[in-house]
Design a protein around this motif. Structure first.
Motif, mmCIF file in Angstrom:
data_model
loop_
_atom_site.group_PDB
_atom_site.id
_atom_site.type_symbol
_atom_site.label_atom_id
_atom_site.label_comp_id
_atom_site.label_asym_id
_atom_site.label_seq_id
_atom_site.Cartn_x
_atom_site.Cartn_y
_atom_site.Cartn_z
ATOM 1 N N GLY A 66 -4.479 2.582 1.734
ATOM 2 C CA GLY A 66 -3.120 2.041 1.634
ATOM 3 C C GLY A 66 -2.522 1.529 2.930
ATOM 4 N N MET A 67 -2.780 2.230 4.031
ATOM 5 C CA MET A 67 -2.191 1.814 5.317
ATOM 6 C C MET A 67 -2.747 0.466 5.767
ATOM 7 S SD MET A 67 -0.069 2.293 7.683
ATOM 8 C CE MET A 67 0.532 3.971 7.591
ATOM 9 N N THR A 68 -4.065 0.315 5.654
ATOM 10 C CA THR A 68 -4.698 -0.960 6.028
ATOM 11 C C THR A 68 -4.125 -2.101 5.200
ATOM 12 O OG1 THR A 68 -6.721 0.283 6.458
ATOM 13 C CG2 THR A 68 -6.935 -2.106 6.346
ATOM 14 N N THR A 116 -1.251 -2.290 3.670
ATOM 15 C CA THR A 116 0.149 -2.555 4.035
ATOM 16 C C THR A 116 0.250 -3.392 5.307
ATOM 17 O OG1 THR A 116 0.742 -0.447 3.037
ATOM 18 C CG2 THR A 116 2.392 -1.463 4.475
ATOM 19 N N LEU A 117 -0.477 -2.993 6.352
ATOM 20 C CA LEU A 117 -0.384 -3.690 7.649
ATOM 21 C C LEU A 117 -0.903 -5.130 7.563
ATOM 22 C CD1 LEU A 117 -1.441 -0.799 10.075
ATOM 23 C CD2 LEU A 117 0.862 -1.712 9.693
ATOM 24 N N GLY A 153 0.762 -1.284 -1.264
ATOM 25 C CA GLY A 153 0.149 -0.472 -0.210
ATOM 26 C C GLY A 153 0.970 0.762 0.103
ATOM 27 N N ILE A 154 2.289 0.570 0.236
ATOM 28 C CA ILE A 154 3.186 1.693 0.540
ATOM 29 C C ILE A 154 3.199 2.682 -0.638
ATOM 30 C CG2 ILE A 154 5.613 2.341 0.924
ATOM 31 C CD1 ILE A 154 5.887 -0.377 2.442
ATOM 32 N N LEU A 196 0.088 4.760 -0.699
ATOM 33 C CA LEU A 196 0.134 5.772 0.361
ATOM 34 C C LEU A 196 0.927 6.992 -0.100
ATOM 35 C CD1 LEU A 196 0.767 3.799 3.692
ATOM 36 C CD2 LEU A 196 -1.141 5.331 3.228
#
Length: 319
Positions: free
Chosen positions: A139-141, A143-144, A191-192, A195
């Motif tokens: 998820g973090m990847t 989102t960024l 993505g958020i 997470l």
């Protein structure tokens, strides 16, 4: 001899000096450079981003990111099409292409819409297959990378804002970039959410929602470019108002064979027969008439034929 009084009077296509109602006129000279730079920057930005996004989508196991990369790739192809057409549209007429290559911009707008719909089909297919057994997604990847996508696409769209108001071809490029920014926003939200909740099916669900949004936005472009390709009256031109205006001109008792079509995504042409029992009204009258057609009704190229009405000249194309 019924045609002795006929007179064809031409407004030359490609005049650069009058502003028309759609906000495009008056900057033909500047347009190639402005759009050329916009296309170069947008293509470079997006090509670089596609490589990064696909790589990280693969690593993060995200359909949404890979789908977004595929969508960006279709847009770069679309941008190349639109740019090629914008360059070709400036080519001078010759003996074979007497209007020049203006109408390539119509083909590009049409191709652009079709490409986007094809990309949407591929994305929806992959996302649907994954819905039944959603794999874990980083998820973090996601989102960024998607945040970076909003920046890239937002900047690219902004480059085309100026030209998009009066040019269907440039509007196609602008819509693509805006659609991409919306896509990236959807991916950020997914993505958020992944997470926070671990609901990995959101990755596929968001892909499908995004496809629906893009299809809805592309439908108008497809419809309008198809109409132009079929020589329909361009959407910004009211043929009834033009017919009424011509009938009210002094000395005109009737009109027939009024044809209006788009020569490109920005320029329109008109041919009409004016029945004037008093005969040819003189060049000044004709020049003023064509100037009015250009400034009031966005008709860039007029061909007017004068008849005295002594015989029937109605065109067989007309019911």
């Amino acid at each position: 001899m019924p045609h002795t009084d006929n007179h064809h009077h031409h407004a030359h296509a490609g005049h650069d000096h009058s502003a028309h109602a759609h906000g495009h006129g008056g900057h033909h000279h500047a347009a190639p450079t402005d759009h050329g730079n916009a296309f170069k920057i947008a293509i470079a930005l997006n090509t670089g981003f596609i490589v990064v996004e696909f790589f990280y989508g693969y690593i993060a196991n995200s359909t949404a990111l890979m789908a977004d990369a595929g969508h960006n790739l279709s847009d770069v192809l679309g941008l190349l099409l639109a740019w090629g057409a914008a360059v070709l549209a400036k080519r001078a007429p010759n003996a074979r292409y007497t209007y020049g290559l203006r109408s390539t911009s119509i083909l590009a707008a049409l191709g652009n819409a079709m490409l986007l719909l094809l990309a949407c089909g591929a994305i929806a297919w992959e996302a649907t297959l994954r819905l039944s057994q959603p794999p874990a997604v980083a998820g973090m990847t996601v989102t960024l990378v998607a945040l970076a996508g909003i920046a890239v696409n937002g900047l690219s769209a902004w480059l085309f804002v100026k030209g998009s108001k009066g040019d269907l071809n440039i509007r196609g490029a602008y819509l693509h970039m805006m659609a991409d920014a919306v896509v990236s926003m959807g991916v950020v939200v997914a993505g958020i959410a992944m997470l926070l909740t671990g609901w990995y099916w959101l990755d596929s669900a968001v892909s499908i929602v995004i496809v629906a949004v893009i299809v809805a936005g592309t439908w108008g472009l497809l419809r309008e470019s198809t109409q132009l390709a079929l020589n329909a009256v361009p959407a910004n031109i009211e043929s009834d108002a033009i017919a009424e205006y011509l009938l009210r001109r002094p000395g005109v008792s009737d009109i027939h064979d009024l044809h209006i079509w788009g020569m490109s995504t920005t320029e329109s042409a008109l041919t009409v027969h004016l029945v004037m029992p008093g005969g040819y009204p003189g060049d000044t009258f004709m020049d003023e008439l064509m100037h009015e057609l250009k400034s009031r009704f966005s008709i860039h190229h007029s061909t007017l034929q004068i008849e005295q009405g002594t015989t029937s000249h109605a065109c067989i194309l007309h019911v």
